[in-house]
Design an enzyme around this catalytic site. Structure first.
Site, PDB file in Angstrom:
ATOM      1  N   TYR A   1     -10.750 176.831 -40.216  1.00  0.00           N
ATOM      2  CA  TYR A   1     -10.846 176.265 -41.570  1.00  0.00           C
ATOM      3  C   TYR A   1     -11.681 174.984 -41.580  1.00  0.00           C
ATOM      4  O   TYR A   1     -11.518 174.122 -40.715  1.00  0.00           O
ATOM      5  CB  TYR A   1      -9.463 175.938 -42.119  1.00  0.00           C
TER       6      TYR A   1
ATOM      7  N   LYS B   1      23.429 172.495 -32.454  1.00  0.00           N
ATOM      8  CA  LYS B   1      23.024 172.560 -33.868  1.00  0.00           C
ATOM      9  C   LYS B   1      21.544 172.955 -33.978  1.00  0.00           C
ATOM     10  O   LYS B   1      20.779 172.806 -33.014  1.00  0.00           O
ATOM     11  CB  LYS B   1      23.282 171.217 -34.547  1.00  0.00           C
TER      12      LYS B   1
HETATM   13  C1  LIG Z   1      22.904 165.626 -32.839  1.00  0.00           C
HETATM   14  C2  LIG Z   1      24.128 164.899 -32.515  1.00  0.00           C
HETATM   15  C3  LIG Z   1      24.472 164.589 -31.178  1.00  0.00           C
HETATM   16  C4  LIG Z   1      23.537 164.842 -30.006  1.00  0.00           C
HETATM   17  O1  LIG Z   1      22.608 163.823 -29.896  1.00  0.00           O
HETATM   18  P1  LIG Z   1      21.509 163.815 -28.696  1.00  0.00           P
HETATM   19  O2  LIG Z   1      20.773 162.556 -28.899  1.00  0.00           O
HETATM   20  O3  LIG Z   1      20.650 165.018 -28.908  1.00  0.00           O
HETATM   21  O4  LIG Z   1      22.272 163.889 -27.425  1.00  0.00           O
HETATM   22  C5  LIG Z   1      25.698 163.995 -30.944  1.00  0.00           C
HETATM   23  N1  LIG Z   1      26.541 163.695 -31.964  1.00  0.00           N
HETATM   24  C6  LIG Z   1      26.244 163.952 -33.246  1.00  0.00           C
HETATM   25  C7  LIG Z   1      27.203 163.590 -34.309  1.00  0.00           C
HETATM   26  C8  LIG Z   1      25.034 164.544 -33.570  1.00  0.00           C
HETATM   27  O5  LIG Z   1      24.715 164.781 -34.852  1.00  0.00           O
END
Ligand SMILES: *Cc1c(COP(=O)(O)O)cnc(C)c1O
Length: 340
Positions: free
Chosen positions: A249, A33
């Protein structure tokens, strides 16, 4: 031009460690993701496929379509309006109401809330949900939950684990009653997987560990993971800063002697979060960020043509009072990704 370098060997090294922990490559779904946590969804998918990973997890349909050809199963976590059919896609159902909005024959994974209270149906809605899934002619291919505290040094992880075991038993009973094949069960993220001695789910959903980070409480076992991403900036200009002159800045960095400074082509607009005069950061080679970071530029006491801004997100996470996840995920998808 600034760029991100993806270290293929490190990613494979991490996948190796993870598959040993899970039992096999088949028991891993790589979490991709948000542009593979900023690493580049296409670049990472290619390596994962080459390694032999068959399953992936994404946020929405747009991400799933990008990687459809790389995996056999793609789990889509939060797409509300799902109207695309693919044998590869499995859409996550987060509530009873959502069931009636999904077109028939779609593969679905039912999310059960075992204690995080973010998404998912409750355990006592299981029968109602599975009945609804059947009536809607959906294809129940998975049952899942998510841990809220697997990285913490407390018992939360264990009661959620116990709740999921009860969910499994209940689902098995319901499926037998309804003559349904058994769905796949999955509950573990990175932290939960590495806290589990005898992993007995069908697979784990692994994100951060595959990218080389681990945010578990320091008293847990150290795992030899290697960061996969490094960020590189290119020099734009070099100048001599005379004694008592300042750069950037607000003129907040002032030098007490003549020094050479260079401007590099990275800033917070690229997702390299802003550092100001109250923080101090040195690159892996020891160059200091001078003054405030601009939107597209920053200044360093360096003359190198190319500088590695970071190859381990943890130092920056500390400065920004956040976690490694945020440092890598905020990196712009516009940055060039190079795999070595
Ligand atoms: C993001 C996510 C994961 C992965 O989690 P990590 O801590 O990065 O391993 C797993 N399951 C769901 C539902 C997630 O949203």
């Amino acid at each position: 031009m600034s760029k991100i370098i993806i270290n293929k060997r490190n990613y494979i090294h991490n996948l190796d460690i993870i598959s040993k922990q899970a039992g096999s490559k088949e028991k891993i779904a790589v979490v991709l993701k948000d542009n593979a946590y900023g690493h580049g969804i296409i670049e990472i998918s290619k390596i994962a496929k080459e390694f032999g990973i068959k399953k992936a997890v994404v946020k929405n349909l747009k991400e799933a379509l990008k990687i459809e050809d790389f995996f056999e199963d793609i789990i889509i976590l939060s797409e509300i309006n799902f109207h695309t059919y693919s044998h590869t896609f499995h859409i996550v159902i987060n509530s009873i109401e959502q069931i009636h909005k999904i077109p028939k024959n779609t593969n679905v994974h039912l999310k059960v809330d075992t204690g995080m209270h973010r998404n998912g149906i409750s355990k006592n809605q299981l029968k109602e949900a599975i009945d609804g899934i059947c009536r809607q002619n959906l294809n129940l291919t998975g049952i899942m939950t998510h841990h809220r505290g697997a990285d913490g040094l407390n018992s939360e992880f264990f009661w959620q684990k116990r709740n999921f075991r009860l969910v499994k038993e209940e689902v098995k009973r319901i499926c037998e009653q309804l003559f349904l094949p058994l769905p796949k069960f999955h509950s573990c993220n990175s932290a939960a997987l590495f806290r589990t001695a005898n992993f007995d789910d069908d697979f784990a959903r692994v994100g951060i560990a595959s990218y080389g980070y681990f945010e578990n409480h320091p008293s847990f076992d150290k795992i030899d993971l290697k960061p996969v991403l490094s960020l590189w900036a290119q020099k734009v200009t070099t100048r001599v800063l005379k004694k008592n002159q300042s750069v950037g800045y607000g003129g907040t960095y002032k030098t007490d002697k003549n020094i050479i400074v260079s401007t590099y082509d990275i800033g917070y607009g690229d997702g390299f979060l802003r550092i100001n005069e109250n923080q101090s950061y040195k690159t892996p080679k020891g160059y200091k960020v001078l003054g405030r970071i601009s939107m597209d530029n920053l200044s360093l006491d360096s003359q190198d043509e190319e500088v590695c801004m970071f190859d381990d997100a943890r130092a920056l996470a500390k400065i920004h009072n956040t976690i490694s996840y945020e440092i890598v995920t905020t990196l712009s998808s516009e940055l060039k990704r190079e795999v070595i």
